[in-house]
Design a protein around this motif. Structure first.
Motif, PDB file in Angstrom:
ATOM      1  N   ASP A  28     -18.322 133.089 -10.736  1.00  0.00           N
ATOM      2  CA  ASP A  28     -19.559 133.849 -10.543  1.00  0.00           C
ATOM      3  C   ASP A  28     -20.452 133.781 -11.784  1.00  0.00           C
ATOM      4  N   GLU A  29     -19.832 133.843 -12.972  1.00  0.00           N
ATOM      5  CA  GLU A  29     -20.612 133.715 -14.214  1.00  0.00           C
ATOM      6  C   GLU A  29     -21.296 132.352 -14.290  1.00  0.00           C
ATOM      7  N   ARG A  30     -20.588 131.316 -13.899  1.00  0.00           N
ATOM      8  CA  ARG A  30     -21.164 129.962 -13.956  1.00  0.00           C
ATOM      9  C   ARG A  30     -22.337 129.830 -12.985  1.00  0.00           C
TER      10      ARG A  30
ATOM     11  N   GLY B 169     -24.342 132.335 -12.273  1.00  0.00           N
ATOM     12  CA  GLY B 169     -25.399 133.044 -12.989  1.00  0.00           C
ATOM     13  C   GLY B 169     -26.011 132.228 -14.111  1.00  0.00           C
ATOM     14  N   GLU B 170     -25.204 131.368 -14.726  1.00  0.00           N
ATOM     15  CA  GLU B 170     -25.689 130.504 -15.809  1.00  0.00           C
ATOM     16  C   GLU B 170     -26.445 129.282 -15.290  1.00  0.00           C
TER      17      GLU B 170
ATOM     18  N   GLU C 176     -13.950 125.365 -12.241  1.00  0.00           N
ATOM     19  CA  GLU C 176     -13.774 126.738 -12.749  1.00  0.00           C
ATOM     20  C   GLU C 176     -12.716 127.530 -12.006  1.00  0.00           C
TER      21      GLU C 176
ATOM     22  N   ASP D 249      -9.530 132.832 -12.557  1.00  0.00           N
ATOM     23  CA  ASP D 249     -10.901 132.625 -13.045  1.00  0.00           C
ATOM     24  C   ASP D 249     -11.958 132.789 -11.961  1.00  0.00           C
TER      25      ASP D 249
ATOM     26  N   GLU E  59     -13.814 135.370 -11.401  1.00  0.00           N
ATOM     27  CA  GLU E  59     -15.004 135.994 -11.994  1.00  0.00           C
ATOM     28  C   GLU E  59     -15.804 134.994 -12.835  1.00  0.00           C
ATOM     29  N   LEU E  60     -15.120 134.016 -13.427  1.00  0.00           N
ATOM     30  CA  LEU E  60     -15.835 133.006 -14.212  1.00  0.00           C
ATOM     31  C   LEU E  60     -16.684 132.107 -13.324  1.00  0.00           C
TER      32      LEU E  60
ATOM     33  N   GLY F  65     -24.172 129.351 -20.920  1.00  0.00           N
ATOM     34  CA  GLY F  65     -23.437 130.534 -21.339  1.00  0.00           C
ATOM     35  C   GLY F  65     -24.032 131.173 -22.567  1.00  0.00           C
ATOM     36  N   PRO F  66     -23.513 132.323 -22.921  1.00  0.00           N
ATOM     37  CA  PRO F  66     -24.119 133.099 -24.001  1.00  0.00           C
ATOM     38  C   PRO F  66     -24.017 132.460 -25.380  1.00  0.00           C
TER      39      PRO F  66
END
Length: 138
Positions: A118-120, A122-123, A98, A113, A115-116, A33-34
């Motif tokens: 999908d973020e995971r 991407g990470e 998640e 969650d 959308e989270l 993550g960022p």
């Protein structure tokens, strides 16, 4: 590590309670993550009413019982999608997946969650195939 109380522990069911204000922490490390930190980094304790958690060995979810308001009225169930819990020398561990399911007391249900997840992906925390499996579980 999070501090919980064991309410029942049998071969078929583990019931634990996380009380309001229970301290928890997260190990330092290179988290995806960022920020490079656990998403809850900086939170030192559980906020809100406590939560009662029911888990059965081998299942990829836990059922969390939530209350709301000063009268602690039943608010609903939260199905925490997770890897089956593993017992350790100091308690148990699991890996959160998640995506979760909220089932309010008034009826119906919804994903939480999404959308989270999908973020995971991407990470690099989960693969696309993992995410598909998690969504199917939900």
């Amino acid at each position: 590590m999070t501090v919980v109380f064991v309410v029942e522990d049998t071969p078929d069911l583990l019931v634990s309670y996380l009380p309001e204000g229970a301290p928890f922490g997260f190990p330092e490390g290179d988290w995806p993550g960022p920020t490079g930190r656990h998403p809850w980094h900086g939170r030192g304790a559980w906020h809100g009413h406590g939560v009662l958690m029911l888990q059965r060995p081998g299942e990829s979810y836990a059922v969390w019982h939530f209350w709301d308001g000063p009268e602690r009225e039943f608010a609903g169930w939260y199905l925490n999608l997770q890897e089956p819990f593993r017992r350790t020398a100091v308690g148990y561990d699991t890996q959160d997946l998640e995506l979760d399911v909220w089932v309010p007391a008034r009826g119906g249900w919804s994903f939480k969650d999404e959308e989270l997840l999908d973020e995971r992906v991407g990470e690099g925390r989960f693969t696309t195939a993992d995410a598909d499996r998690i969504r199917a579980l939900g």
